[in-house]
Scaffold this active site. Structure first.
Site, PDB file in Angstrom:
ATOM      1  CG  HIS A 108      -1.778  -0.852   1.024  1.00 45.96           C
ATOM      2  ND1 HIS A 108      -2.735  -1.395   2.160  1.00 45.96           N
ATOM      3  CD2 HIS A 108      -2.411  -1.686   0.019  1.00 45.96           C
ATOM      4  CE1 HIS A 108      -3.634  -2.488   1.686  1.00 45.96           C
ATOM      5  NE2 HIS A 108      -3.455  -2.552   0.608  1.00 45.96           N
TER       6      HIS A 108
ATOM      7  CB  CYS B   9       6.413  18.290  -8.397  1.00 46.97           C
ATOM      8  SG  CYS B   9       7.590  17.287  -9.306  1.00 46.97           S
TER       9      CYS B   9
ATOM     10  N   GLY C 139      -2.051  -9.333  12.831  1.00 43.65           N
ATOM     11  CA  GLY C 139      -2.561  -8.010  13.036  1.00 43.65           C
ATOM     12  C   GLY C 139      -3.097  -7.278  11.744  1.00 43.65           C
ATOM     13  CB  THR C 140      -4.288  -7.835   8.687  1.00 49.27           C
ATOM     14  OG1 THR C 140      -5.010  -7.452   7.470  1.00 49.27           O
ATOM     15  CG2 THR C 140      -3.738  -9.175   8.336  1.00 49.27           C
TER      16      THR C 140
HETATM   17  N1  NAD Z   1       0.489   1.579  10.417  1.00 48.28           N
HETATM   18  C1  NAD Z   1      -0.065   1.710   9.365  1.00 48.28           C
HETATM   19  O1  NAD Z   1       0.897   1.877   8.429  1.00 48.28           O
HETATM   20  C2  NAD Z   1      -1.342   1.584   9.109  1.00 48.28           C
HETATM   21  C3  NAD Z   1      -2.243   2.132  10.246  1.00 48.28           C
HETATM   22  C4  NAD Z   1      -3.775   2.157   9.966  1.00 48.28           C
HETATM   23  C5  NAD Z   1      -4.122   1.728   8.528  1.00 48.28           C
HETATM   24  N2  NAD Z   1      -3.223   1.401   7.659  1.00 48.28           N
HETATM   25  C6  NAD Z   1      -4.003   0.820   6.479  1.00 48.28           C
HETATM   26  O2  NAD Z   1      -5.193   0.540   6.554  1.00 48.28           O
HETATM   27  C7  NAD Z   1      -5.568  -0.500   6.180  1.00 48.28           C
HETATM   28  C8  NAD Z   1      -6.174  -1.485   7.378  1.00 48.28           C
HETATM   29  O3  NAD Z   1      -6.170  -2.721   7.169  1.00 48.28           O
HETATM   30  P1  NAD Z   1      -5.490  -3.736   8.184  1.00 48.28           P
HETATM   31  O4  NAD Z   1      -6.004  -5.082   8.341  1.00 48.28           O
HETATM   32  O5  NAD Z   1      -3.863  -3.487   8.257  1.00 48.28           O
HETATM   33  O6  NAD Z   1      -5.760  -2.738   9.727  1.00 48.28           O
HETATM   34  P2  NAD Z   1      -7.066  -2.839  10.352  1.00 48.28           P
HETATM   35  O7  NAD Z   1      -6.942  -1.550  11.494  1.00 48.28           O
HETATM   36  O8  NAD Z   1      -8.349  -2.979   9.820  1.00 48.28           O
HETATM   37  O9  NAD Z   1      -6.999  -3.976  11.492  1.00 48.28           O
HETATM   38  C9  NAD Z   1      -5.956  -4.235  12.565  1.00 48.28           C
HETATM   39  C10 NAD Z   1      -5.852  -5.376  13.093  1.00 48.28           C
HETATM   40  O10 NAD Z   1      -4.938  -5.589  14.047  1.00 48.28           O
HETATM   41  C11 NAD Z   1      -5.363  -6.122  15.345  1.00 48.28           C
HETATM   42  N3  NAD Z   1      -4.938  -5.886  16.275  1.00 48.28           N
HETATM   43  C12 NAD Z   1      -4.953  -4.619  17.004  1.00 48.28           C
HETATM   44  N4  NAD Z   1      -3.758  -4.763  18.069  1.00 48.28           N
HETATM   45  C13 NAD Z   1      -3.011  -5.817  17.829  1.00 48.28           C
HETATM   46  C14 NAD Z   1      -1.852  -6.324  18.400  1.00 48.28           C
HETATM   47  N5  NAD Z   1      -1.335  -5.525  19.458  1.00 48.28           N
HETATM   48  N6  NAD Z   1      -1.321  -7.470  17.834  1.00 48.28           N
HETATM   49  C15 NAD Z   1      -1.726  -8.158  16.923  1.00 48.28           C
HETATM   50  N7  NAD Z   1      -3.218  -7.701  16.530  1.00 48.28           N
HETATM   51  C16 NAD Z   1      -3.589  -6.320  16.605  1.00 48.28           C
HETATM   52  C17 NAD Z   1      -7.022  -5.807  15.234  1.00 48.28           C
HETATM   53  O11 NAD Z   1      -7.837  -6.901  16.011  1.00 48.28           O
HETATM   54  C18 NAD Z   1      -7.439  -5.815  13.907  1.00 48.28           C
HETATM   55  O12 NAD Z   1      -7.923  -7.077  13.372  1.00 48.28           O
HETATM   56  C19 NAD Z   1      -4.568  -1.138   5.254  1.00 48.28           C
HETATM   57  O13 NAD Z   1      -4.556  -1.015   4.064  1.00 48.28           O
HETATM   58  C20 NAD Z   1      -3.196  -0.145   5.989  1.00 48.28           C
HETATM   59  O14 NAD Z   1      -2.601   0.055   4.781  1.00 48.28           O
HETATM   60  C21 NAD Z   1      -2.003   1.407   7.817  1.00 48.28           C
HETATM   61 ZN    ZN Z   2       6.348  16.848 -11.429  1.00 48.70          ZN
END
Ligand code: NAD
Ligand code: ZN
Length: 241
Positions: A119, A148, A187-188
């Site tokens: 992403h 830019c 953690g997704t």
């Molecule tokens: N850190 C980042 O870069 C970030 C943060 C927020 C959203 N996003 C983006 O948003 C989208 C969200 O999808 P997603 O599935 O990654 O996130 P999500 O927020 O939908 O899900 C997070 C998951 O992590 C679990 N979780 C929470 N704390 C945890 C822990 N300590 N250990 C293990 N699991 C834990 C939750 O139960 C949940 O299932 C992605 O496309 C991502 O690109 C990225």
């Molecule tokens: Zn440019």
């Protein structure tokens, strides 16, 4: 401590090929809010205004102000024991592949090399005219919205809703999932496609599918093993670091 089966310890101990997919949950213990966590970054704002090409076209200043704040927040966060365990496992197992949906850069900061970024990257900007992308870690940005050198608007080099994934990244991820003998989904929420299809694909090709999460997800019924616990606690134990 979360329960880990003897079977899984045995598979890992025998050096079977491992791939992992991480989501926002792995960065939760670093202080980066997850997507759907209450009080999270996404809570107060409309997703459609902030994370779609249409929202950006309507109001680039508003979108950039939000991304600037997000960059500022993430730049104050450090990798946790979960990121570090994956980085160390990668050093000891050259065929390990790490795939992430996160844009926070914490896997690289922990020392993981060759991370497959599905992403994009919060600390890269892309020219809306030329399509060229470069790193920009300045926090805060000196100008909102940033431009830019060619005069066109820059945009965050991340994948927004309705956009296709970066060329090559999904292909690499698909290959890694197919070849893996153990696939870790960490953690997704397993809701955002096409990334969410990777664990399924790995399993169809014979991988032992392991989910690590603090709660059950739509993927859980498919998993061969569900390890309920925080990633920063489970991964050092599981990966032996
Ligand atoms: N850190 C980042 O870069 C970030 C943060 C927020 C959203 N996003 C983006 O948003 C989208 C969200 O999808 P997603 O599935 O990654 O996130 P999500 O927020 O939908 O899900 C997070 C998951 O992590 C679990 N979780 C929470 N704390 C945890 C822990 N300590 N250990 C293990 N699991 C834990 C939750 O139960 C949940 O299932 C992605 O496309 C991502 O690109 C990225
Ligand atoms: Zn440019």
């Amino acid at each position: 401590m979360a329960a880990i089966s003897a079977r899984l310890r045995d598979l890992l101990g025998r050096g079977r090929r491992v791939a992992a997919l991480t989501g926002a949950g792995i960065s939760a213990e670093s202080g980066v809010p997850t997507f759907r966590s209450p009080g999270g970054f996404w809570d107060n704002e409309s997703l459609l205004d902030l994370a779609t090409p249409q929202g950006f076209a309507r109001d680039p200043r508003r979108v950039w102000a939000w991304y600037d704040a997000r960059r500022r927040q993430v730049s104050g966060c450090a990798p946790n024991a979960g990121h570090l365990a994956l980085a160390s496992f990668g050093r000891n197992h050259p065929d390990f592949r790490l795939i992430t949906q996160n844009v926070d850069g914490l896997h690289a900061a922990a020392g993981s090399a060759g991370v497959i970024l599905l992403h994009g990257d919060l600390f890269r900007v892309r020219c809306t005219e030329e399509g060229t992308s470069r790193e920009d870690r300045r926090v805060p940005l000196p100008e909102i919205p940033p431009r830019c050198a060619c005069g066109a608007l820059l945009r965050p080099d991340v994948v927004w809703f309705g956009e296709v994934l970066p060329e090559g990244a999904m292909q690499e991820a698909t290959g890694a999932a197919r070849r893996s003998k153990v696939f870790l989904s960490i953690g997704t929420s397993a809701l955002v496609y096409p990334a969410a299809a990777l664990p399924e694909l790995a399993k169809r090709h014979g991988a032992y599918l392991v989910e690590i999460n603090v709660e059950e997800t739509p993927l859980s019924p498919l998993a061969d093993e569900l390890i309920l616990g925080p990633a920063a606690g489970v991964l050092p134990d599981l990966l032996g670091t």
